[in-house]
Design an enzyme around this catalytic site. Sequence first.
Site, PDB file in Angstrom:
ATOM      1  N   GLU A 195      -1.676  -8.779   4.902  1.00  0.00           N
ATOM      2  CA  GLU A 195      -1.153  -8.663   6.232  1.00  0.00           C
ATOM      3  C   GLU A 195      -2.379  -8.898   6.709  1.00  0.00           C
ATOM      4  O   GLU A 195      -2.957  -9.482   8.210  1.00  0.00           O
ATOM      5  CB  GLU A 195      -0.573  -8.044   6.573  1.00  0.00           C
ATOM      6  CG  GLU A 195      -1.042  -6.670   6.820  1.00  0.00           C
ATOM      7  CD  GLU A 195      -0.771  -5.518   5.915  1.00  0.00           C
ATOM      8  OE1 GLU A 195      -0.958  -5.936   4.655  1.00  0.00           O
ATOM      9  OE2 GLU A 195      -1.298  -4.361   5.643  1.00  0.00           O
ATOM     10  N   HIS A 201      -3.511  -5.761   1.246  1.00  0.00           N
ATOM     11  CA  HIS A 201      -2.567  -5.759   2.382  1.00  0.00           C
ATOM     12  C   HIS A 201      -3.106  -7.416   2.746  1.00  0.00           C
ATOM     13  O   HIS A 201      -3.545  -7.635   3.330  1.00  0.00           O
ATOM     14  CB  HIS A 201      -3.495  -4.785   3.478  1.00  0.00           C
ATOM     15  CG  HIS A 201      -3.469  -3.501   3.609  1.00  0.00           C
ATOM     16  ND1 HIS A 201      -2.564  -3.675   4.063  1.00  0.00           N
ATOM     17  CD2 HIS A 201      -4.161  -2.449   2.793  1.00  0.00           C
ATOM     18  CE1 HIS A 201      -2.874  -1.329   4.026  1.00  0.00           C
ATOM     19  NE2 HIS A 201      -3.631  -1.056   3.387  1.00  0.00           N
ATOM     20  N   CYS A 217       0.836  -1.255   0.329  1.00  0.00           N
ATOM     21  CA  CYS A 217      -0.353  -0.145   0.282  1.00  0.00           C
ATOM     22  C   CYS A 217       0.474   1.377   0.283  1.00  0.00           C
ATOM     23  O   CYS A 217       1.826   1.267  -1.049  1.00  0.00           O
ATOM     24  CB  CYS A 217      -0.601   0.202   1.046  1.00  0.00           C
ATOM     25  SG  CYS A 217      -1.976   1.506   0.930  1.00  0.00           S
TER      26      CYS A 217
END
Lengths: 272, 791
Positions: A234, A232, A97
């Site tokens: 994660e 993202h 990002c």
Amino acid sequence: MRCEEIRVCIVRVGGTNCDAETKRSFEDLGVKAFVYHFNEVLQGIDLLDYHILVLPGGFAYGDYVRAGVIFAKNFMARIGKKIMRFVDEGRPMLGICNGFQILVESGLLPGINGVSEHPEAALATNIPIGYRCGWVYLRHENNGKCVFTRLIPKGRVLRIPISHAEGRFLLPTVRGEEILNKLLENDQIVLRYSNENGEYAEGRYPENPNGSFYDIAGICNPEGTVFGLMPHPERAYYGWQLPDWTRMGKPPKYGDGKLIFESVVQYVIRKF
Amino acid sequence: MNKHLYIKKDLPFEIYEINILEADEKDLLKISEEMGLALNLEEMLTIKNYFSQKHRNPTDIELQTIGQTWSEHCYHKTFKGLIILPDGKEIDSLFKTFIAKATRELSMPWCISVFEDNAGIIYFEGVYGIAVKVETHNHPSAIEPFGGAATGVGGVIRDVLGVWADPIACTDVLGFGPLDYEFAKLPPGIKHPRYIFRGVVAGIGSYGNNMGIPTVNGAIYFDESYVGNVVVYCGCVGLLPISKYVKNAGTGDHLILVGGRTGRDGIHGVTFASLELTEKSEEVSRPAVQIANPIEEEKLKRAIIAVRDLGLASSITDLGGGGLSSAVGETAYKFKCGASLELDNVPLKYSNIAPWEIYISESQERMLLTVPENNLDKVIRIFMNEDVEATSIGKLTNDGVLKIKYKGFPIAELDIPFLFSPPRFRRTAKFVKLKLKEPFFQEPKDLTKDLLRILSSPNVASKESVVRTYDHEVKGNTVLKPFCGKNNGPSDAAVIKPLDNSWRGIVISCGINPSYGKINVYWMAASAIDEAIRNNVAVGGRRIALLDNFVWGNPEKPDRLGSLVRACVACYRFAKGFRTPFISGKDSLYNESPLGPVTPTLLITAIGVVPDIRKVVSMDLKEAGNLIYIVGRTYAELGGSEYYRIKGFLGKSAPKVRLEEARRSMRTITRAIDKGYVRACHDLSEGGLAVAAAEMALASGHGLEIWLRNVPVAGDLRRNDYILFSESNSRFLVEVPEKYKKAFESTVNGAHHALIGKVRDDGSLIIYGLNGDPVIHAGIEELINSWKKPL
């Protein structure tokens, strides 16, 4: 190299805000991950003691001016040589990002002819305009160059969330086609926005959530070791992070984001 | 300024002596007004008396300090004051008599710190506690929507940091005037709802997103009375190791000001919040709105958590309303100390700010730490490494006196005990009986159109276009998101999994029912409590704590105060009845504009826990063929309902809460979820059974059929439309697989319940009326279109 010997360096500055969950994802795989403020890096953290370098999501220095640009200029000016050496040695670098925006602003991506002095691409204001947080489908496009997606078969559809206001991947209007062909030739395209079935978004909202050129969500450098993506991973690491795990009875153990972290760890285990 | 009241002192900076000793009553009020103190005559006389005993006049900074400390915003005079009821009885503090009383009597062992500090703290798991605070930021948002809302978020995050907690989630509940409000009807100085709406939404998103705190729960409500009084509630939930909750400052500790620099923004924010808005508010109060810088607060947060983990500071508090004047005064008062300050140490944005402005400025992103001498260097280094300024501006002393110096000259000396004993308010309350009546109209034959209209009503319609602009995923711990199902149905509550090594989750929900407040504030408050709790229970939450946030009109007007009393009585009764203690709260009064007072609005925020997030239930239907049950009883309660609203009525039968029934319904839902019988669960609120059923269906893409004949009703309720659209509290729709039919039924046996339908695979919603004929028949696409169109 053994998995537990791998050291990941996650660099943050004021405004970075996805460092903890990024660290958590790496650590779940058994590697050691460390979060350092850029000030600490300047005060003597040697990047070459680490095998993977990560620029996590957030709003580095507030993203005033243009997303990622302040941090990009700052770190290229102050530790640019170290970064180049890190990359030249084939050590992987990941930008998620805001990290992707920084990699592009610093010239590390797409880096067709090595690190460029000026950005060769941009992550512009979304179309439709505005911040958008939501889950997207991504089709894996890479033929094996990108070390962050080697465990993912080509054509596989991943589900990972995005959350940004400036994620519209753009190439210069004049040489856009030419650069795109170069990216394709070099196997630098990694993820493209698609629908559930893996059909490209072809610019359509909301499958392509930001108006990105060629539905591009993530690219790597020609060597495949520097990877930037708007989504993202994660936030899609564990099954309970999925938006629809309640429909599955109980959450699966992991989400698609894990594949990205796993791939790069596998690469480092083999390479070093 | 009038010469004989204000005497410029002969010092190398701008400071005035206020000639209060020679001022008569008229002068005193004039001083209060001209200096923006918002103090009344009794308070001014108290001040005059104090300085008469000292045989001297106050300086401007002293008077301003008193004005800030005694403001409604900082001191909550209304909630702490005496209230005389029409029958002559007295209420000695609404807060103690009702709100805190429920908490005290319940005396839950998991309440760690309630009402005492910047945020309430409850036990979570292992060594951890949860801190929660909800604030209002209405007045600033009315003047400057973006800045007002953004600093509202920033402020409540600092409240959570102010109890050493790491902020992990934000909530926001907003109230606007109708977006299609006619421009011509706007009085001068009032901004159009659409302008305010855009600014507020952008402000909320910008702060939370930039700080990296997920905005996970909220609501948006539209009401005519919000045209002149926008309502902005901002909440924050934090996590802290309980042993790190350190508040033991003492004499000699340094007062460290950390964070952003001080400027002229946010002067008189609190006194401004304690006045009604007028046409002039724009010019007079513009400086009262602060400027937000979320990145500064993000850095501040990192440093504060580092200082906390190393245990280097002896206390912390945020700089909010009243700026330094409140933070320093409250810190000294809390630890029974005095304070001595060097005001010129305060880092400024620009020079030429008068000392009193420095002292009361509400510039954002600042906090006050007390640090023992030994740790001073370490603390300052931690802040430096995060690129945050930290400056010692003085010390705590043992004399109970606040002494301020500027450029070496003493400019203020006030006794701390005096500063915290303002004259008590005595106000009278009046109970006004409203003349309302129940409408009568024929039952329409086809209710599909009515359902579609209600789905498009701004209070029911999808808020997705707004909520998607908030990052609800950052930190990667959001287990149950604001949306669920393929088509993004509205979740009842949000669930966060804050600890990596535990499956325990925090459940965050809210309840708000302003339209019932137009009929009966007592049942409005009861309904808000019920709604917040049932939203929490619907996803699997339990052990619930509540926060109360009142938005009311001018409490100096007896009828407004009377309705406030009634709402507080309900708060006590139902918090106690549900065994859900209040742990924190905040009131915003004086919400009046040239268009009149705000509709009495009570936001209840509920914080529950769920032992294992893998058992959490979402509201979207899961599988065709599954059974649909309703739990809870339906009454003819349509007063203030969306159904009446689309028909142009208000009505008078606001939904009540029957404690026994309600508690049984909630308890059985929890039990059924824990046993794994529940595949989907949704609470019934605005729009009643029909809207809940439609939302469950449209979220999933599955169809649904409902048989009204089976719905348990109270009394002689024989109208399809009433059963469909009544907004009776304490009800749930539950999806249960056929194989659990018996087990589920025996689990919910203690509560009113019935099998009322089943999940279809054809994507249509069919509701069969009392005589067996369909009264609603719509396709999912149609429902989605109506529901997603308006915003």
